[in-house]
Design a protein around this motif. Structure first.
Motif, PDB file in Angstrom:
ATOM      1  N   ALA A 145      13.182  -2.604  29.190  1.00  0.00           N
ATOM      2  CA  ALA A 145      13.567  -3.824  28.475  1.00  0.00           C
ATOM      3  C   ALA A 145      14.650  -3.508  27.438  1.00  0.00           C
ATOM      4  CB  ALA A 145      12.349  -4.436  27.810  1.00  0.00           C
ATOM      5  N   ASP A 146      15.387  -4.543  27.050  1.00  0.00           N
ATOM      6  CA  ASP A 146      16.556  -4.341  26.188  1.00  0.00           C
ATOM      7  C   ASP A 146      16.262  -4.541  24.710  1.00  0.00           C
ATOM      8  OD1 ASP A 146      18.590  -3.975  28.330  1.00  0.00           O
ATOM      9  OD2 ASP A 146      17.861  -5.964  28.893  1.00  0.00           O
ATOM     10  N   ALA A 147      15.392  -5.484  24.409  1.00  0.00           N
ATOM     11  CA  ALA A 147      15.081  -5.780  23.001  1.00  0.00           C
ATOM     12  C   ALA A 147      13.660  -6.324  22.947  1.00  0.00           C
ATOM     13  CB  ALA A 147      16.079  -6.781  22.435  1.00  0.00           C
ATOM     14  N   ILE A 148      13.145  -6.478  21.734  1.00  0.00           N
ATOM     15  CA  ILE A 148      11.711  -6.757  21.634  1.00  0.00           C
ATOM     16  C   ILE A 148      11.391  -7.674  20.446  1.00  0.00           C
ATOM     17  CG2 ILE A 148      11.365  -4.608  20.306  1.00  0.00           C
ATOM     18  CD1 ILE A 148       8.617  -4.375  21.785  1.00  0.00           C
ATOM     19  N   ILE A 149      10.420  -8.538  20.668  1.00  0.00           N
ATOM     20  CA  ILE A 149       9.827  -9.314  19.570  1.00  0.00           C
ATOM     21  C   ILE A 149       8.340  -8.974  19.591  1.00  0.00           C
ATOM     22  CG2 ILE A 149       9.252 -11.617  18.706  1.00  0.00           C
ATOM     23  CD1 ILE A 149      11.768 -12.599  20.267  1.00  0.00           C
ATOM     24  N   THR A 150       7.815  -8.572  18.439  1.00  0.00           N
ATOM     25  CA  THR A 150       6.388  -8.244  18.382  1.00  0.00           C
ATOM     26  C   THR A 150       5.678  -9.231  17.465  1.00  0.00           C
ATOM     27  OG1 THR A 150       6.750  -6.706  16.555  1.00  0.00           O
ATOM     28  CG2 THR A 150       6.763  -5.773  18.772  1.00  0.00           C
ATOM     29  N   LEU A 151       4.456  -9.538  17.815  1.00  0.00           N
ATOM     30  CA  LEU A 151       3.617 -10.380  16.965  1.00  0.00           C
ATOM     31  C   LEU A 151       2.588  -9.503  16.265  1.00  0.00           C
ATOM     32  CD1 LEU A 151       3.061 -13.296  19.493  1.00  0.00           C
ATOM     33  CD2 LEU A 151       4.271 -13.480  17.313  1.00  0.00           C
ATOM     34  N   GLY A 152       2.373  -9.748  14.986  1.00  0.00           N
ATOM     35  CA  GLY A 152       1.344  -9.025  14.235  1.00  0.00           C
ATOM     36  C   GLY A 152       0.373 -10.018  13.637  1.00  0.00           C
ATOM     37  N   GLY A 153      -0.899  -9.647  13.581  1.00  0.00           N
ATOM     38  CA  GLY A 153      -1.909 -10.559  13.035  1.00  0.00           C
ATOM     39  C   GLY A 153      -2.940  -9.793  12.238  1.00  0.00           C
ATOM     40  N   CYS A 154      -4.076  -9.492  12.868  1.00  0.00           N
ATOM     41  CA  CYS A 154      -5.122  -8.777  12.141  1.00  0.00           C
ATOM     42  C   CYS A 154      -4.607  -7.403  11.683  1.00  0.00           C
ATOM     43  CB  CYS A 154      -6.374  -8.635  13.005  1.00  0.00           C
ATOM     44  SG  CYS A 154      -7.840  -8.286  12.016  1.00  0.00           S
ATOM     45  N   ASP A 155      -5.292  -6.851  10.696  1.00  0.00           N
ATOM     46  CA  ASP A 155      -4.767  -5.726   9.896  1.00  0.00           C
ATOM     47  C   ASP A 155      -3.921  -4.699  10.640  1.00  0.00           C
ATOM     48  OD1 ASP A 155      -6.500  -7.053   8.248  1.00  0.00           O
ATOM     49  OD2 ASP A 155      -7.601  -5.284   7.611  1.00  0.00           O
TER      50      ASP A 155
ATOM     51  N   PRO B 263       1.123  -3.339  11.168  1.00  0.00           N
ATOM     52  CA  PRO B 263       1.935  -2.110  11.218  1.00  0.00           C
ATOM     53  C   PRO B 263       2.215  -1.667  12.649  1.00  0.00           C
ATOM     54  CG  PRO B 263      -0.312  -1.635  10.450  1.00  0.00           C
ATOM     55  CD  PRO B 263      -0.154  -3.127  10.460  1.00  0.00           C
ATOM     56  N   ALA B 264       1.233  -1.861  13.543  1.00  0.00           N
ATOM     57  CA  ALA B 264       1.443  -1.439  14.939  1.00  0.00           C
ATOM     58  C   ALA B 264       2.592  -2.198  15.577  1.00  0.00           C
ATOM     59  CB  ALA B 264       0.160  -1.664  15.748  1.00  0.00           C
ATOM     60  N   ALA B 265       2.890  -3.379  15.059  1.00  0.00           N
ATOM     61  CA  ALA B 265       3.963  -4.185  15.642  1.00  0.00           C
ATOM     62  C   ALA B 265       5.347  -3.657  15.288  1.00  0.00           C
ATOM     63  CB  ALA B 265       3.818  -5.639  15.187  1.00  0.00           C
ATOM     64  N   ILE B 266       5.441  -2.803  14.266  1.00  0.00           N
ATOM     65  CA  ILE B 266       6.782  -2.240  14.009  1.00  0.00           C
ATOM     66  C   ILE B 266       6.851  -0.721  14.207  1.00  0.00           C
ATOM     67  CG2 ILE B 266       7.601  -4.101  12.501  1.00  0.00           C
ATOM     68  CD1 ILE B 266       7.219  -2.144  10.174  1.00  0.00           C
ATOM     69  N   MET B 267       5.688  -0.068  14.311  1.00  0.00           N
ATOM     70  CA  MET B 267       5.734   1.392  14.494  1.00  0.00           C
ATOM     71  C   MET B 267       6.492   1.819  15.760  1.00  0.00           C
ATOM     72  SD  MET B 267       2.002   2.337  12.876  1.00  0.00           S
ATOM     73  CE  MET B 267       1.787   3.894  13.717  1.00  0.00           C
ATOM     74  N   PRO B 268       6.267   1.178  16.909  1.00  0.00           N
ATOM     75  CA  PRO B 268       7.026   1.617  18.092  1.00  0.00           C
ATOM     76  C   PRO B 268       8.517   1.294  17.983  1.00  0.00           C
ATOM     77  CG  PRO B 268       5.629  -0.267  18.619  1.00  0.00           C
ATOM     78  CD  PRO B 268       5.276   0.159  17.237  1.00  0.00           C
ATOM     79  N   LEU B 269       8.853   0.231  17.240  1.00  0.00           N
ATOM     80  CA  LEU B 269      10.278  -0.085  17.056  1.00  0.00           C
ATOM     81  C   LEU B 269      10.942   1.041  16.278  1.00  0.00           C
ATOM     82  CD1 LEU B 269       8.938  -2.926  17.636  1.00  0.00           C
ATOM     83  CD2 LEU B 269      10.859  -3.898  16.394  1.00  0.00           C
ATOM     84  N   ALA B 270      10.228   1.525  15.233  1.00  0.00           N
ATOM     85  CA  ALA B 270      10.762   2.637  14.442  1.00  0.00           C
ATOM     86  C   ALA B 270      10.797   3.914  15.279  1.00  0.00           C
ATOM     87  CB  ALA B 270       9.898   2.834  13.200  1.00  0.00           C
ATOM     88  N   ARG B 271       9.735   4.137  16.051  1.00  0.00           N
ATOM     89  CA  ARG B 271       9.603   5.369  16.835  1.00  0.00           C
ATOM     90  C   ARG B 271      10.735   5.518  17.842  1.00  0.00           C
ATOM     91  NH1 ARG B 271       4.249   5.267  20.204  1.00  0.00           N
ATOM     92  NH2 ARG B 271       3.389   5.107  18.112  1.00  0.00           N
TER      93      ARG B 271
ATOM     94  N   ASP C 192      13.502   3.530  17.948  1.00  0.00           N
ATOM     95  CA  ASP C 192      14.717   2.897  17.421  1.00  0.00           C
ATOM     96  C   ASP C 192      15.116   1.682  18.274  1.00  0.00           C
ATOM     97  OD1 ASP C 192      16.760   2.519  15.616  1.00  0.00           O
ATOM     98  OD2 ASP C 192      18.127   3.939  16.580  1.00  0.00           O
ATOM     99  N   MET C 193      14.148   0.809  18.506  1.00  0.00           N
ATOM    100  CA  MET C 193      14.388  -0.350  19.366  1.00  0.00           C
ATOM    101  C   MET C 193      15.182  -1.423  18.620  1.00  0.00           C
ATOM    102  SD  MET C 193      10.554  -0.868  20.911  1.00  0.00           S
ATOM    103  CE  MET C 193       9.637   0.449  21.687  1.00  0.00           C
ATOM    104  N   LEU C 194      15.803  -2.288  19.412  1.00  0.00           N
ATOM    105  CA  LEU C 194      16.398  -3.511  18.882  1.00  0.00           C
ATOM    106  C   LEU C 194      15.295  -4.549  18.839  1.00  0.00           C
ATOM    107  CD1 LEU C 194      19.681  -3.941  20.927  1.00  0.00           C
ATOM    108  CD2 LEU C 194      19.520  -4.053  18.438  1.00  0.00           C
ATOM    109  N   GLY C 195      14.971  -5.050  17.688  1.00  0.00           N
ATOM    110  CA  GLY C 195      13.914  -6.057  17.674  1.00  0.00           C
ATOM    111  C   GLY C 195      13.423  -6.381  16.287  1.00  0.00           C
ATOM    112  N   LEU C 196      12.492  -7.279  16.235  1.00  0.00           N
ATOM    113  CA  LEU C 196      11.888  -7.699  14.971  1.00  0.00           C
ATOM    114  C   LEU C 196      10.478  -8.192  15.228  1.00  0.00           C
ATOM    115  CD1 LEU C 196      13.329 -11.132  13.778  1.00  0.00           C
ATOM    116  CD2 LEU C 196      13.568 -10.299  16.095  1.00  0.00           C
ATOM    117  N   SER C 197       9.768  -8.463  14.134  1.00  0.00           N
ATOM    118  CA  SER C 197       8.370  -8.842  14.252  1.00  0.00           C
ATOM    119  C   SER C 197       8.129 -10.204  13.609  1.00  0.00           C
ATOM    120  CB  SER C 197       7.507  -7.775  13.567  1.00  0.00           C
ATOM    121  OG  SER C 197       6.164  -7.955  13.907  1.00  0.00           O
ATOM    122  N   LEU C 198       7.130 -10.895  14.111  1.00  0.00           N
ATOM    123  CA  LEU C 198       6.722 -12.182  13.533  1.00  0.00           C
ATOM    124  C   LEU C 198       5.233 -12.117  13.230  1.00  0.00           C
ATOM    125  CD1 LEU C 198       7.204 -15.213  12.827  1.00  0.00           C
ATOM    126  CD2 LEU C 198       6.678 -15.728  15.214  1.00  0.00           C
TER     127      LEU C 198
END
Ligand code: FES
Length: 601
Positions: free
Chosen positions: A132-142, A146-154, A156-162
């Protein structure tokens, strides 16, 4: 093409079509190599034109059995529609998710922190495993935030979280005062999961009856959304926003309305549309996660945690994010929480330490107002880039400072804070925590305590002792072998912590543990004691009656034992047998846990 050039081409991995699918430009090339891959995509319904679109992963930690993330299937659908409307191809990644609320008080809590790694890994696998080229992650319970942005950092993905959004607070049926919008005016009657847990302690002490306990159970959580206050989920949503990895203002948008407690709100739909538009713009600019998650951005996140009175769990999650972003420990570590945080006063009057909830913060502008206040006071780096494609300062240009909000007491100005700087999370050290321990003050200043240790080797035994009235004022309740490796999984001690508060002992008994606390916890709570008991930390050498001191003014956690006595006890100490062996999710976690309670390299 020469054979060497052809071989080089075949090493590239892309199933993308740039020309006529029957006569792609320059075949043979990677296009040939990926024929089987495309055959499978076609069998799943993809058409020729889909192979020309950017593929956007939509990652949603989802379960229908929990309030925090149960709207994520709908949110994922809304995001996917928007992605396809703007010319992308949506690729779903549904991951497991653990509810911290539902795993409280039982062994299921051991899976909570472990789930952060599992969710992160699932997102990486599903994103990278499908090109895949880019990513949107959803975060909710505790842990899913953080899990929604850790792989983006790991990666270096193009993406953001909601963030899926906080729930509205519960309302006790005895609440008489309601505002024009039907919301509680009498904040004493607002309920949240922390209050439900405290009701258990109050019941144990005979302060309330079973009927009242049942009322707390039935009215504590009104519908979809995360815990309604500045517990861990909302703390981490604020962290992600402060890091620049989510759109400004989205951390506080409630997940649902009181009238329709399980449906996605119009505002959240609008957030989805804005997130997708931002993603396409990010992709155009090539603004990937590591260009946003920098050391300065992490410092901004720490500042927001201290300003809002956020959860101690932010410490281990931010450290894990730093690790994933490739920022070495020599550049950012637990001492930076002290360095940054000690300059930041507490300005958020939000539960668990304050009166209000995230929905109240949302009404006055949300986290951007907090950030504007900090920026104006020189406590934030304004030049950090964010997923809007603009800097923090540029994002906040139109945001009012607290003084401009008029009469309200949800946020205080930095110049007249709820508590002065240095009174929120403290990083302690001492002969009981040679590496570190974490204490949440949230404005409390009078909590120095020295008392006899009452030692328990797991959470349940401590909880039962509190409920049986065996813990006295002045005791130091020590719960050990509950760290990342020992428990394993470093569970939250919300049950004993809330039982102490609910029973009226919260101001008189310190709780010291190598486990964690819920963001809902308050009282004299010292957690994350490192090294943990299971690897030989001094907390495992204590016996009942040892005099333990918690002294915030000196950032000290110590026991009145000589080095010789500690050394003698250490010689006698034997590591306990692993509770989970080396198999299964918990066993693997116990073997691997490292910095920020995340897997080691
Ligand atoms: Fe899910 Fe609190 S239990 S956010």
């Amino acid at each position: 093409a020469t054979r060497a050039a052809m071989a080089q081409e075949l090493k590239k991995e892309s199933y993308k079509i740039t020309g006529d699918p029957k006569k792609p430009d320059g075949a043979p090339n990677s296009f040939v190599k990926m024929t089987c891959s495309r055959a499978n995509f076609r069998a799943a319904g993809w058409k020729d034109e889909d192979f020309k679109k950017p593929v956007i992963t939509i990652a949603a930690p989802y379960s229908n059995s929990m309030p925090c993330n149960n709207q994520f299937r709908d949110l994922a659908d809304i995001l996917a529609e928007e992605v396809e409307r703007l010319g992308g191809k949506a690729h779903f990644c549904f991951t497991p998710v653990i509810s911290d609320g539902q795993s409280q008080g039982c062994k299921a809590m051991r899976y909570s922190l472990v789930s952060r790694e599992v969710i992160s890994d699932c997102i990486e696998v599903m994103h990278c495993g499908y090109h895949a080229d880019a990513i949107i992650t959803l975060g909710g319970c505790d842990k899913s935030v953080p899990a929604a942005i850790m792989p983006l950092a790991r990666k270096d993905m193009l993406g953001l979280s909601l963030f899926g959004g906080p729930a509205l607070p519960g309302i006790h049926p005895g609440c008489k005062k309601r505002g024009a919008d039907g919301e509680v005016v009498d904040q004493g009657k607002a309920l949240d999961p922390g209050k439900v847990m405290e009701a258990i302690g109050a019941y144990g002490q005979g302060l309330i009856d079973m009927e009242e306990l049942h009322r707390a159970e039935c009215h504590g959580l009104p519908g979809s959304g995360t815990c309604s206050a500045m517990f861990t989920a909302c703390t981490m949503a604020s962290v992600v926003e402060a890091l620049g990895m989510s759109l400004p203002g989205t951390a506080s948008t409630p997940a649902a309305t009181r009238a329709d407690p399980r449906s996605v709100t119009e505002k959240k739909r609008q957030d989805c549309a804005e997130v997708v538009a931002a993603l396409f713009s990010l992709a155009e600019k090539g603004l990937s996660a590591r260009k946003i998650i920098t050391k300065e951005a992490l410092e901004n996140a720490v500042a927001v945690v201290y300003a809002t009175g956020g959860s101690t769990n932010a410490v281990l999650h931010i450290l894990a994010i730093a690790h994933e972003a490739g920022i070495p420990e020599s550049q950012f570590n637990i001492e930076d929480f002290h360095r940054v945080g000690q300059a930041v006063p507490l300005i958020g009057n939000v539960s668990p330490h304050g009166r209000y909830h995230m929905s109240d913060l949302d009404k006055i502008g949300g986290i951007p107002v907090v950030m504007r206040e900090l920026l104006d006071a020189g406590l934030l780096h304004g030049n950090c880039m964010t997923v809007t494609g603009r800097t923090v300062s540029e994002n906040l240009a139109g945001t009012p400072a607290v003084a401009a909000l008029g009469a309200q007491d949800v946020l205080y100005p930095v110049s007249r804070p709820l508590a002065p700087a240095g009174n929120h999370i403290l990083v302690l050290k001492g002969n009981l925590a040679p590496e570190s321990a974490v204490l949440k003050l949230s404005g409390k200043t009078d909590i120095e305590l020295t008392g006899p240790a009452r030692c328990f080797d797991d959470e349940d035994a401590a909880f039962e002792a509190i409920m049986a009235g065996k813990i006295q004022k002045g005791d130091v309740l020590v719960i050990r072998y509950e760290g990342p490796k020992g428990s394993p999984g470093m569970p939250e001690m919300l049950s004993p912590g809330s039982a102490l508060v609910g029973s009226g002992l919260g101001k008189h008994v310190a709780l010291v543990t190598d486990g964690r606390f819920s963001g809902a916890s308050h009282g004299i709570m010292v957690g994350h004691v490192t090294p943990e008991a299971a690897v030989g930390g001094p907390i495992g050498l204590l016996v009942n009656g040892d005099m333990v001191t918690v002294r915030p003014a000196k950032r000290e956690l110590s026991v009145a034992l000589s080095e010789e006595e500690l050394a003698a006890r250490r010689r006698e100490w034997r590591p306990p047998a692993p509770r989970e062996g080396s198999f299964g999710a918990l066993g693997k976690y116990a073997a691997q846990a490292g910095r920020g309670a995340r897997f080691r390299e």
